[in-house]
Design a protein around this motif. Sequence first.
Motif, PDB file in Angstrom:
ATOM      1  N   LEU A   1     126.716  18.696  22.024  1.00  9.27           N
ATOM      2  CA  LEU A   1     127.824  17.791  22.304  1.00  9.27           C
ATOM      3  C   LEU A   1     128.935  17.963  21.279  1.00  9.27           C
ATOM      4  O   LEU A   1     130.120  18.017  21.630  1.00  9.27           O
ATOM      5  N   GLY A   2     128.541  18.065  20.003  1.00  9.27           N
ATOM      6  CA  GLY A   2     129.542  18.270  18.961  1.00  9.27           C
ATOM      7  C   GLY A   2     130.270  19.589  19.128  1.00  9.27           C
ATOM      8  O   GLY A   2     131.490  19.669  18.944  1.00  9.27           O
ATOM      9  N   GLY A   3     129.530  20.652  19.496  1.00 11.63           N
ATOM     10  CA  GLY A   3     130.165  21.952  19.718  1.00 11.63           C
ATOM     11  C   GLY A   3     131.142  21.915  20.882  1.00 11.63           C
ATOM     12  O   GLY A   3     132.246  22.473  20.808  1.00 11.63           O
ATOM     13  N   ALA A   4     130.742  21.242  21.978  1.00 13.90           N
ATOM     14  CA  ALA A   4     131.622  21.152  23.147  1.00 13.90           C
ATOM     15  C   ALA A   4     132.884  20.356  22.829  1.00 13.90           C
ATOM     16  O   ALA A   4     133.995  20.750  23.209  1.00 13.90           O
ATOM     17  N   LEU A   5     132.729  19.244  22.125  1.00 12.28           N
ATOM     18  CA  LEU A   5     133.889  18.417  21.777  1.00 12.28           C
ATOM     19  C   LEU A   5     134.775  19.108  20.741  1.00 12.28           C
ATOM     20  O   LEU A   5     136.003  18.989  20.794  1.00 12.28           O
ATOM     21  N   ALA A   6     134.151  19.842  19.806  1.00  8.95           N
ATOM     22  CA  ALA A   6     134.936  20.561  18.803  1.00  8.95           C
ATOM     23  C   ALA A   6     135.726  21.693  19.425  1.00  8.95           C
ATOM     24  O   ALA A   6     136.772  22.096  18.899  1.00  8.95           O
ATOM     25  N   ALA A   7     135.229  22.240  20.551  1.00  6.35           N
ATOM     26  CA  ALA A   7     135.968  23.289  21.242  1.00  6.35           C
ATOM     27  C   ALA A   7     137.262  22.747  21.843  1.00  6.35           C
ATOM     28  O   ALA A   7     138.243  23.480  21.996  1.00  6.35           O
ATOM     29  N   LEU A   8     137.270  21.438  22.164  1.00  2.00           N
ATOM     30  CA  LEU A   8     138.480  20.801  22.673  1.00  2.00           C
ATOM     31  C   LEU A   8     139.447  20.492  21.536  1.00  2.00           C
ATOM     32  O   LEU A   8     140.653  20.685  21.660  1.00  2.00           O
ATOM     33  N   HIS A   9     138.885  19.977  20.438  1.00  2.00           N
ATOM     34  CA  HIS A   9     139.681  19.662  19.238  1.00  2.00           C
ATOM     35  C   HIS A   9     138.707  19.492  18.090  1.00  2.00           C
ATOM     36  O   HIS A   9     137.602  18.977  18.281  1.00  2.00           O
ATOM     37  N   TRP A  10     139.097  19.900  16.892  1.00  3.26           N
ATOM     38  CA  TRP A  10     138.152  19.837  15.775  1.00  3.26           C
ATOM     39  C   TRP A  10     137.704  18.409  15.471  1.00  3.26           C
ATOM     40  O   TRP A  10     136.620  18.184  14.942  1.00  3.26           O
ATOM     41  N   ARG A  11     138.527  17.411  15.831  1.00  2.00           N
ATOM     42  CA  ARG A  11     138.139  16.010  15.610  1.00  2.00           C
ATOM     43  C   ARG A  11     137.099  15.524  16.624  1.00  2.00           C
ATOM     44  O   ARG A  11     136.452  14.497  16.417  1.00  2.00           O
ATOM     45  N   GLY A  12     136.958  16.231  17.734  1.00  2.00           N
ATOM     46  CA  GLY A  12     136.140  15.742  18.829  1.00  2.00           C
ATOM     47  C   GLY A  12     134.708  15.425  18.446  1.00  2.00           C
ATOM     48  O   GLY A  12     134.126  14.443  18.928  1.00  2.00           O
ATOM     49  N   ALA A  13     134.110  16.246  17.574  1.00  2.00           N
ATOM     50  CA  ALA A  13     132.703  16.050  17.212  1.00  2.00           C
ATOM     51  C   ALA A  13     132.458  14.699  16.545  1.00  2.00           C
ATOM     52  O   ALA A  13     131.337  14.175  16.599  1.00  2.00           O
ATOM     53  N   PHE A  14     133.484  14.112  15.927  1.00  2.00           N
ATOM     54  CA  PHE A  14     133.310  12.825  15.251  1.00  2.00           C
ATOM     55  C   PHE A  14     133.020  11.691  16.249  1.00  2.00           C
ATOM     56  O   PHE A  14     132.494  10.646  15.857  1.00  2.00           O
ATOM     57  N   ALA A  15     133.354  11.886  17.512  1.00  2.00           N
ATOM     58  CA  ALA A  15     133.092  10.851  18.522  1.00  2.00           C
ATOM     59  C   ALA A  15     131.592  10.655  18.741  1.00  2.00           C
ATOM     60  O   ALA A  15     131.160   9.586  19.194  1.00  2.00           O
ATOM     61  N   VAL A  16     130.794  11.664  18.411  1.00  2.00           N
ATOM     62  CA  VAL A  16     129.345  11.572  18.610  1.00  2.00           C
ATOM     63  C   VAL A  16     128.754  10.404  17.819  1.00  2.00           C
ATOM     64  O   VAL A  16     127.779   9.772  18.251  1.00  2.00           O
ATOM     65  N   TYR A  17     129.348  10.079  16.692  1.00  2.00           N
ATOM     66  CA  TYR A  17     128.810   9.018  15.840  1.00  2.00           C
ATOM     67  C   TYR A  17     128.860   7.640  16.502  1.00  2.00           C
ATOM     68  O   TYR A  17     128.137   6.730  16.099  1.00  2.00           O
ATOM     69  N   LEU A  18     129.697   7.487  17.495  1.00  2.00           N
ATOM     70  CA  LEU A  18     129.792   6.200  18.183  1.00  2.00           C
ATOM     71  C   LEU A  18     128.549   5.900  19.018  1.00  2.00           C
ATOM     72  O   LEU A  18     128.362   4.776  19.475  1.00  2.00           O
ATOM     73  N   LEU A  19     127.677   6.898  19.211  1.00  2.00           N
ATOM     74  CA  LEU A  19     126.400   6.652  19.886  1.00  2.00           C
ATOM     75  C   LEU A  19     125.542   5.647  19.114  1.00  2.00           C
ATOM     76  O   LEU A  19     124.599   5.080  19.672  1.00  2.00           O
ATOM     77  N   ALA A  20     125.867   5.439  17.841  1.00  4.45           N
ATOM     78  CA  ALA A  20     125.113   4.479  17.035  1.00  4.45           C
ATOM     79  C   ALA A  20     125.188   3.066  17.604  1.00  4.45           C
ATOM     80  O   ALA A  20     124.257   2.267  17.411  1.00  4.45           O
ATOM     81  N   LEU A  21     126.255   2.743  18.315  1.00  5.17           N
ATOM     82  CA  LEU A  21     126.434   1.376  18.817  1.00  5.17           C
ATOM     83  C   LEU A  21     125.411   1.001  19.890  1.00  5.17           C
ATOM     84  O   LEU A  21     124.742  -0.033  19.774  1.00  5.17           O
ATOM     85  N   PRO A  22     125.228   1.801  20.955  1.00  2.53           N
ATOM     86  CA  PRO A  22     124.182   1.434  21.922  1.00  2.53           C
ATOM     87  C   PRO A  22     122.771   1.546  21.340  1.00  2.53           C
ATOM     88  O   PRO A  22     121.882   0.765  21.709  1.00  2.53           O
ATOM     89  N   ILE A  23     122.559   2.485  20.425  1.00  3.34           N
ATOM     90  CA  ILE A  23     121.248   2.594  19.776  1.00  3.34           C
ATOM     91  C   ILE A  23     120.957   1.332  18.980  1.00  3.34           C
ATOM     92  O   ILE A  23     119.840   0.793  19.011  1.00  3.34           O
ATOM     93  N   ALA A  24     121.958   0.821  18.277  1.00  2.00           N
ATOM     94  CA  ALA A  24     121.784  -0.400  17.493  1.00  2.00           C
ATOM     95  C   ALA A  24     121.449  -1.587  18.387  1.00  2.00           C
ATOM     96  O   ALA A  24     120.586  -2.404  18.064  1.00  2.00           O
ATOM     97  N   ALA A  25     122.122  -1.679  19.531  1.00  2.00           N
ATOM     98  CA  ALA A  25     121.869  -2.793  20.450  1.00  2.00           C
ATOM     99  C   ALA A  25     120.414  -2.770  20.934  1.00  2.00           C
ATOM    100  O   ALA A  25     119.740  -3.812  20.970  1.00  2.00           O
ATOM    101  N   LEU A  26     119.914  -1.597  21.301  1.00  2.90           N
ATOM    102  CA  LEU A  26     118.532  -1.482  21.752  1.00  2.90           C
ATOM    103  C   LEU A  26     117.550  -1.797  20.627  1.00  2.90           C
ATOM    104  O   LEU A  26     116.576  -2.549  20.818  1.00  2.90           O
ATOM    105  N   ALA A  27     117.799  -1.254  19.444  1.00  6.86           N
ATOM    106  CA  ALA A  27     116.877  -1.436  18.322  1.00  6.86           C
ATOM    107  C   ALA A  27     116.797  -2.893  17.894  1.00  6.86           C
ATOM    108  O   ALA A  27     115.707  -3.417  17.624  1.00  6.86           O
ATOM    109  N   LEU A  28     117.931  -3.565  17.834  1.00  9.22           N
ATOM    110  CA  LEU A  28     117.922  -4.970  17.418  1.00  9.22           C
ATOM    111  C   LEU A  28     117.166  -5.839  18.411  1.00  9.22           C
ATOM    112  O   LEU A  28     116.514  -6.812  18.030  1.00  9.22           O
ATOM    113  N   THR A  29     117.219  -5.458  19.690  1.00 15.40           N
ATOM    114  CA  THR A  29     116.487  -6.217  20.714  1.00 15.40           C
ATOM    115  C   THR A  29     114.987  -5.942  20.652  1.00 15.40           C
ATOM    116  O   THR A  29     114.166  -6.862  20.622  1.00 15.40           O
ATOM    117  N   ALA A  30     114.622  -4.651  20.596  1.00 14.33           N
ATOM    118  CA  ALA A  30     113.208  -4.269  20.658  1.00 14.33           C
ATOM    119  C   ALA A  30     112.445  -4.619  19.390  1.00 14.33           C
ATOM    120  O   ALA A  30     111.272  -5.002  19.435  1.00 14.33           O
TER     121      ALA A  30
END
Length: 406
Positions: A161-190
């Motif tokens: 995912l980071g490689g694909a997004l970086a191919a669009l723009h070098w900043r693109g790979a940083f968007a992957v870190y936003l996956l932490a938000l849904p992971i946090a929601a699941l973890a706090l519940t479980a």
Amino acid sequence: MTTSPMPVPQAPGRLVTVAVLLVASMTIMANATISPSLPGLKAHFADAEGIETLSALILTLPSLSVILTAGLFGYLADRMDRRLLLALATGIYAIGGGSGLVAETLPQLLMGRLLLGVGVAGSMTLAMAFAADLWQGEARARFMGLQGASMSGGGVVVMLLGGALAALHWRGAFAVYLLALPIAALALTALWPYARRAAPAAAAPGDRAPEGFPWPTFAFVGGLSFLFMATFYVMPTRVPFRLAEIGVTNSLIVGLVMAGVMVTAVPGALMYGKIRRYLSEMSIFAASFSLMAVGLFTVSQAGSVWGVALGGLIAGAGMGPAMPNYSTYLMAKVPPAARGRAAGLLTTSFFAGQFASPLVSAPLVASFGLRGAFLALSAALLAIGAALALRAFHEASGRRRAWADV
């Protein structure tokens, strides 16, 4: 008031298992996710002095924050409500990681990477502490292997995912870190029922935990984990430039090569529980360093993208069973009430090695070039692997003599 883990009468359910695995997988996104962005990042900040070294440090800079804060998270994990710690860690993680999407200057980018490291320190420490509390004995070894496979599998996803997004723009790979938000929601519940404890857990029958904290054991395991990560992380920090040296600059291809490292780590991690039935912990340490040595040697001699990819696959095979081996080896010797501290200290060792990696490889690259640096590191790894194999042999001989005396 001091709190510590409570005994868990049965294995956790699937939702809890998935939650702990996903929290652990967040750590693999910390550094290597933006590896395919390094050439573009370097070009964008080409006027910055020392950008060659700074571009590699940007990759591993979160490790500095982990080094400074993981011990604190470990201390707090044994003493306070883990729900608050988990929410705090994942929130900081998302803010720090995602800041690369909008950072306009190199100092802003560096500050975001440092903030990301604070979130990583909390998430990895808590994932390791939850794993040690909720699974015991052989079940823990199996889960640690599953956790290692999950981290490697997550690494494959975020690398691609980071490689694909970086191919669009070098900043693109940083968007992957936003996956932490849904992971946090699941973890706090479980993990809600397991986040606050008041009674100490009993050690599992297979654990050999003393009353006090086993500092000599940690010194050995922590030192090994530091060396392993310091050398392993030449892959994401130097391989993109090694590929550029042979004419490969496409960010997606770089991402595919780096994802290959994680792909071969998955089987070894998944099979860790079975591997432990036939090989001692020390033998696994020896094998992992030896495989890493072969992988780096292959990269040093490669003349095409296929040769570099093969070296990465071999190195990944060494990483697979190694990661669960470190945590399983240490947690079996740590008192239940100190598992959070042990997790924090081991996390510190892992990330200290990651942070030191570009500082270790930079003088080698300056003196011998990229190929020579990979060759020198492979020789050092082979020597460590041989020393560990000798120790494993002596330990096995001692056990055989003990059985003979009986």
